[in-house]
Design an enzyme around this catalytic site. Structure first.
Site, mmCIF file in Angstrom:
data_model
loop_
_atom_site.group_PDB
_atom_site.id
_atom_site.type_symbol
_atom_site.label_atom_id
_atom_site.label_comp_id
_atom_site.label_asym_id
_atom_site.label_seq_id
_atom_site.Cartn_x
_atom_site.Cartn_y
_atom_site.Cartn_z
ATOM 1 N N GLY A 103 0.768 -1.230 0.000
ATOM 2 C CA GLY A 103 0.000 0.000 0.000
ATOM 3 C C GLY A 103 0.801 1.283 0.000
ATOM 4 O O GLY A 103 0.317 2.327 0.446
ATOM 5 N N ASN A 140 1.591 2.998 -2.615
ATOM 6 C CA ASN A 140 0.918 3.918 -3.543
ATOM 7 C C ASN A 140 -0.344 4.491 -2.902
ATOM 8 O O ASN A 140 -0.657 5.664 -3.091
ATOM 9 C CB ASN A 140 0.584 3.199 -4.848
ATOM 10 C CG ASN A 140 1.795 3.119 -5.768
ATOM 11 O OD1 ASN A 140 2.177 4.103 -6.389
ATOM 12 N ND2 ASN A 140 2.411 1.960 -5.824
ATOM 13 N N LEU A 158 -3.561 -6.827 -7.793
ATOM 14 C CA LEU A 158 -2.983 -7.876 -8.647
ATOM 15 C C LEU A 158 -4.017 -8.815 -9.247
ATOM 16 O O LEU A 158 -3.663 -9.842 -9.807
ATOM 17 C CB LEU A 158 -1.935 -8.663 -7.845
ATOM 18 C CG LEU A 158 -0.753 -7.814 -7.366
ATOM 19 C CD1 LEU A 158 0.230 -8.665 -6.593
ATOM 20 C CD2 LEU A 158 -0.071 -7.119 -8.540
ATOM 21 N N ILE A 216 -9.293 -7.045 -13.438
ATOM 22 C CA ILE A 216 -10.600 -6.427 -13.243
ATOM 23 C C ILE A 216 -11.618 -7.132 -14.151
ATOM 24 O O ILE A 216 -11.368 -7.291 -15.345
ATOM 25 C CB ILE A 216 -10.539 -4.928 -13.579
ATOM 26 C CG1 ILE A 216 -9.558 -4.222 -12.652
ATOM 27 C CG2 ILE A 216 -11.920 -4.293 -13.524
ATOM 28 C CD1 ILE A 216 -9.941 -4.317 -11.164
ATOM 29 N N ASN A 240 -4.788 2.783 -13.418
ATOM 30 C CA ASN A 240 -3.837 1.819 -12.856
ATOM 31 C C ASN A 240 -2.434 2.397 -12.924
ATOM 32 O O ASN A 240 -2.100 3.125 -13.865
ATOM 33 C CB ASN A 240 -3.908 0.511 -13.656
ATOM 34 C CG ASN A 240 -2.935 -0.547 -13.160
ATOM 35 O OD1 ASN A 240 -2.868 -0.826 -11.964
ATOM 36 N ND2 ASN A 240 -2.156 -1.114 -14.071
ATOM 37 N N HIS A 245 1.491 1.297 -13.256
ATOM 38 C CA HIS A 245 2.323 0.141 -13.596
ATOM 39 C C HIS A 245 3.788 0.565 -13.517
ATOM 40 O O HIS A 245 4.145 1.633 -14.044
ATOM 41 C CB HIS A 245 1.976 -0.381 -14.999
ATOM 42 C CG HIS A 245 2.767 -1.592 -15.389
ATOM 43 N ND1 HIS A 245 2.493 -2.846 -14.887
ATOM 44 C CD2 HIS A 245 3.858 -1.725 -16.181
ATOM 45 C CE1 HIS A 245 3.381 -3.710 -15.371
ATOM 46 N NE2 HIS A 245 4.216 -3.050 -16.154
ATOM 47 N N ASP A 293 -2.811 -3.848 -18.779
ATOM 48 C CA ASP A 293 -1.839 -2.752 -18.984
ATOM 49 C C ASP A 293 -1.891 -2.200 -20.409
ATOM 50 O O ASP A 293 -0.875 -1.771 -20.955
ATOM 51 C CB ASP A 293 -0.405 -3.252 -18.685
ATOM 52 C CG ASP A 293 -0.285 -3.816 -17.287
ATOM 53 O OD1 ASP A 293 0.491 -4.788 -17.122
ATOM 54 O OD2 ASP A 293 -0.974 -3.328 -16.377
ATOM 55 N N GLU A 310 6.197 6.349 -9.325
ATOM 56 C CA GLU A 310 4.835 5.909 -8.971
ATOM 57 C C GLU A 310 4.142 6.845 -7.984
ATOM 58 O O GLU A 310 2.988 7.253 -8.201
ATOM 59 C CB GLU A 310 4.878 4.508 -8.366
ATOM 60 C CG GLU A 310 5.319 3.442 -9.337
ATOM 61 C CD GLU A 310 5.364 2.081 -8.694
ATOM 62 O OE1 GLU A 310 4.387 1.704 -8.040
ATOM 63 O OE2 GLU A 310 6.369 1.389 -8.870
HETATM 64 C C1 GRF Z 1 4.644 -2.553 -6.503
HETATM 65 O O1 GRF Z 1 5.325 -3.524 -7.277
HETATM 66 C C2 GRF Z 1 4.420 -1.334 -7.327
HETATM 67 O O2 GRF Z 1 5.510 -1.094 -8.190
HETATM 68 C C3 GRF Z 1 3.190 -1.669 -8.109
HETATM 69 O O3 GRF Z 1 2.393 -2.447 -7.217
HETATM 70 C C4 GRF Z 1 3.244 -3.078 -6.239
HETATM 71 C C5 GRF Z 1 2.784 -2.814 -4.844
HETATM 72 O O4 GRF Z 1 2.759 -1.475 -4.588
HETATM 73 N N1 GRF Z 1 2.494 -0.509 -8.546
HETATM 74 P P1 GRF Z 1 2.126 -0.901 -3.202
HETATM 75 O O5 GRF Z 1 3.287 -0.655 -2.269
HETATM 76 O O6 GRF Z 1 1.183 -1.958 -2.652
HETATM 77 O O7 GRF Z 1 1.435 0.372 -3.593
#
Ligand code: GRF
Length: 197
Positions: free
Chosen positions: A11, A13, A90, A93, A107, A109, A150, A180
């Site tokens: 989490g 992001n 992951l 959708i 999203n 990536h 993607d 990101e």
């Molecule tokens: C990481 O590999 C990030 O690069 C991708 O999702 C994975 C988990 O990210 N976007 P987060 O720390 O759970 O946001």
């Protein structure tokens, strides 16, 4: 802009979005809830720590993938959000959800799409592939989600230098920090502050 953030892991992001709302780099936005397919995702703890509804819709609770897909969509619909943000989510959708939220799912990536993306390119695997290829520059992409993996319209990209001696972990951290965690809040803020997305 009312958003739902979908997560599967640590989490970081999501945290960037929470922090962005706090420090006003993201305006006119509220997180209605955080949804994870993984009950153990630390992202759910981050949500709770910030007074945000934390929801788990686990494939393990359903007999079939179709039932999971239906439950996930019903949960998202119940939140009445304007935008769905995939932040390290992951699970693919469901097609029905892509159709109902056309141009309303984004999203992040961890590569410069169309490099190192698609089935199998998630998490560290993305950076392992970039290092194996010997690219000198990688980065991150935020894009709209369509029926593919993607493949949707690109919103923002940011390049990140690959350095001598980088391991996948070191590169992942640099891509997160330099790209990101900047791109996702910027995309949400852009959508929240323009007439239509
Ligand atoms: C990481 O590999 C990030 O690069 C991708 O999702 C994975 C988990 O990210 N976007 P987060 O720390 O759970 O946001």
């Amino acid at each position: 802009l009312r958003i739902a953030v979908m997560v599967s892991g640590g989490g970081t992001n999501l945290q960037a979005i929470i922090d962005g709302i706090k420090d006003k780099t993201i305006t006119n936005t509220e997180i209605a809830a955080v949804i994870s397919n993984n009950a153990d995702a630390y992202a759910l703890t981050r949500a709770k720590d910030n007074g945000i509804e934390a929801i788990c819709v686990s494939p393990k609770s359903y007999e079939t993938r179709d039932e999971f897909n239906k439950a996930l969509l019903e949960k998202v619909n119940s939140l009445n959000v304007d935008l769905v943000v995939l932040a390290g989510f992951l699970v693919k959708i469901p097609e029905e959800m892509v159709h109902q939220y056309s141009h309303r799912i984004i999203n992040i990536h961890p590569s410069l799409i169309p490099s190192f993306c698609g089935v199998g390119f998630y998490g560290l695997h993305v950076h392992e592939a970039a290092l194996a290829k010997g690219v000198k520059v990688t980065g991150a992409t935020v894009h709209y989600v369509d029926e593919g993996m993607d493949t949707g319209e690109i919103i923002f990209q940011k390049a990140v230098e690959v350095k001598e001696g980088d391991t996948p972990e070191i590169l992942q951290k640099r891509v997160m920090e330099e790209a990101e965690w900047k791109l996702l809040p910027a995309a949400i803020n852009m959508i929240a502050n323009k007439e239509r997305n």
